[in-house]
Scaffold this motif. Structure first.
Motif, short mmCIF file in Angstrom:
data_model
loop_
_atom_site.label_atom_id
_atom_site.label_comp_id
_atom_site.label_asym_id
_atom_site.label_seq_id
_atom_site.Cartn_x
_atom_site.Cartn_y
_atom_site.Cartn_z
N UNK A 204 0.79 -1.16 -0.07
CA UNK A 204 -0.01 -0.09 0.02
C UNK A 204 0.94 1.24 -0.06
N UNK A 205 0.22 2.41 -0.19
CA UNK A 205 1.19 3.75 -0.25
C UNK A 205 0.20 4.78 0.39
N UNK A 206 0.90 5.63 0.84
CA UNK A 206 0.38 7.00 1.31
C UNK A 206 1.05 8.09 0.82
N UNK A 207 0.25 9.04 -0.04
CA UNK A 207 1.02 10.11 -0.35
C UNK A 207 0.81 11.20 0.46
N UNK A 208 1.86 12.04 0.76
CA UNK A 208 2.04 13.32 1.77
C UNK A 208 2.30 14.47 1.02
N UNK A 209 1.39 15.48 1.29
CA UNK A 209 1.25 16.67 0.75
C UNK A 209 0.98 17.76 1.94
N UNK A 214 -2.62 13.12 1.18
CA UNK A 214 -3.35 13.58 0.04
C UNK A 214 -4.36 12.19 -0.88
N UNK A 215 -3.53 11.19 -0.64
CA UNK A 215 -4.09 9.83 -1.48
C UNK A 215 -3.48 8.63 -0.56
N UNK A 216 -4.27 7.53 -0.25
CA UNK A 216 -3.75 6.43 0.15
C UNK A 216 -4.48 5.29 -0.44
N UNK A 217 -3.95 4.14 -0.52
CA UNK A 217 -4.50 2.86 -1.11
C UNK A 217 -3.55 2.03 -1.49
N UNK A 218 -4.16 1.03 -2.31
CA UNK A 218 -2.75 -0.05 -2.90
C UNK A 218 -2.45 0.56 -4.27
N UNK A 224 -1.75 6.22 -12.74
CA UNK A 224 -0.52 6.91 -12.45
C UNK A 224 -0.97 8.49 -12.40
N UNK A 225 -1.83 9.07 -13.27
CA UNK A 225 -2.15 10.46 -13.09
C UNK A 225 -2.89 10.71 -11.94
N UNK A 226 -3.45 9.84 -11.36
CA UNK A 226 -4.29 10.07 -9.92
C UNK A 226 -3.15 10.43 -8.93
N UNK A 227 -2.18 9.58 -8.94
CA UNK A 227 -1.23 9.56 -7.87
C UNK A 227 -0.29 10.68 -8.15
N UNK A 228 0.08 11.04 -9.18
CA UNK A 228 0.76 12.15 -9.78
C UNK A 228 0.17 13.50 -9.17
N UNK A 230 -1.88 13.64 -6.79
CA UNK A 230 -1.94 13.77 -5.36
C UNK A 230 -0.55 14.19 -4.54
N UNK A 231 0.41 13.73 -5.50
CA UNK A 231 1.90 13.97 -5.27
C UNK A 231 2.15 15.54 -5.28
N UNK A 232 1.64 16.15 -6.34
CA UNK A 232 1.97 17.78 -6.77
C UNK A 232 0.97 18.49 -6.27
N UNK A 233 -0.19 18.00 -5.80
CA UNK A 233 -1.32 18.71 -5.32
C UNK A 233 -2.09 19.49 -6.45
N UNK A 234 -2.00 18.77 -7.50
CA UNK A 234 -2.73 19.70 -8.74
C UNK A 234 -4.03 18.85 -8.90
#
Ligand code: ATP
Length: 234
Positions: A204-209, A214-218, A224-228, A230-234
């Motif tokens: 699993x991962x958790x994205x911190x912003x 900002x996003x967590x799950x498997x 990848x677009x959703x994870x990106x 969440x990563x950049x906060x766009x």
């Protein structure tokens, strides 16, 4: 249901007047690798520091097996079975490889991880065991830092920036050791700049912003677009 080993609950923490974390909820289940991803300064290291007592917080904000451990001293948290491989390795440079490893096992729980097993995991450390910490490459230092954490026979290892500044070939060696660590019964949180690499090895991962999740799950749950985003906060 998976057993939650280490978790944070509305975790707020910072440095003096500066607040870095604004109510973070993260949970590591037994037997899994949780990747923490996020841009520089998002708060990943501060989260690990709060989990290991290096940054203060309220008791209930960090729990280990359901018990509050937030704000306990680092040595007490280590005795619960939580070890950290810190950013920058932080070896005792005047000590030999073996002395650095032995220090990790002092006053530690006894278990499967011994000097011999660590040398089997990283054979280069056996060859260099009498060398001082100063005589090692960055990758070898990271292996010693991982070995030192394993010597404590922890239930959880927190890896901060596991591959930062290392050559690709060495990163491969470090990542090759992960399955053996997890199979020995250790659960792990992995802070990693390389998102693809982190997602490839984690359950699993958790994205911190900006101090929040900002996003967590498997990894397979999101594109990848959703994870990106969440990563950049766009
Ligand atoms: P990095 O990959 O750059 O380490 P990170 O996600 O781990 O990023 P943190 O190191 O947790 O982020 O930093 C979160 C915030 O806290 C940042 O704004 C950072 O500048 C600040 N910070 C980190 N350490 C300290 C410190 N010792 N004193 C004051 N502020 C700090």
């Amino acid at each position: 249901m998976a057993e939650v080993l280490l978790s944070t609950h509305g975790l707020k923490a910072g440095y003096g007047d500066f607040q870095a974390l604004f109510g973070m909820d993260v949970a590591l289940n037994r037997g899994e690798v949780l990747a923490l991803i996020g841009a520089n300064g998002a708060g990943k290291s501060t989260l690990l520091k709060a989990m290991t007592g290096l940054v203060r917080c309220q008791p209930d904000m960090v729990r280990f097996k359901g018990e509050p451990i937030g704000g306990q001293r680092p040595d007490r948290i280590a005795r619960h079975g939580i070890a950290m491989v810190p950013e920058g390795r932080r070896l005792f440079r005047s000590l030999t490889v073996e002395e650095n490893l032995v220090i990790g096992g002092e006053r530690a729980r006894k278990g499967a991880w011994t000097l011999e097993r660590i040398y089997a995991l990283f054979p280069i450390l056996n060859e260099r065991r009498k060398n001082p910490g100063t005589a090692l490459s960055g990758g070898q230092q990271q292996m010693v830092a991982i070995g030192r954490a394993l010597m404590a026979n922890p239930e959880v290892i927190l890896f901060d920036e596991i591959s930062l500044g290392l050559a690709p070939v060495v990163i491969k060696d470090i990542y090759a050791a992960l399955p053996a660590i997890v199979e020995s019964g250790i659960s792990a949180i992995l802070v990693e700049q390389d998102v693809s690499r982190a997602l490839a090895v984690s359950n699993r991962f958790a994205c911190v912003q900006e101090g929040k999740v900002s996003l967590a799950g498997t990894p397979s749950q999101f594109s990848r677009a959703e994870i990106t985003a969440a990563y950049f906060g766009t």
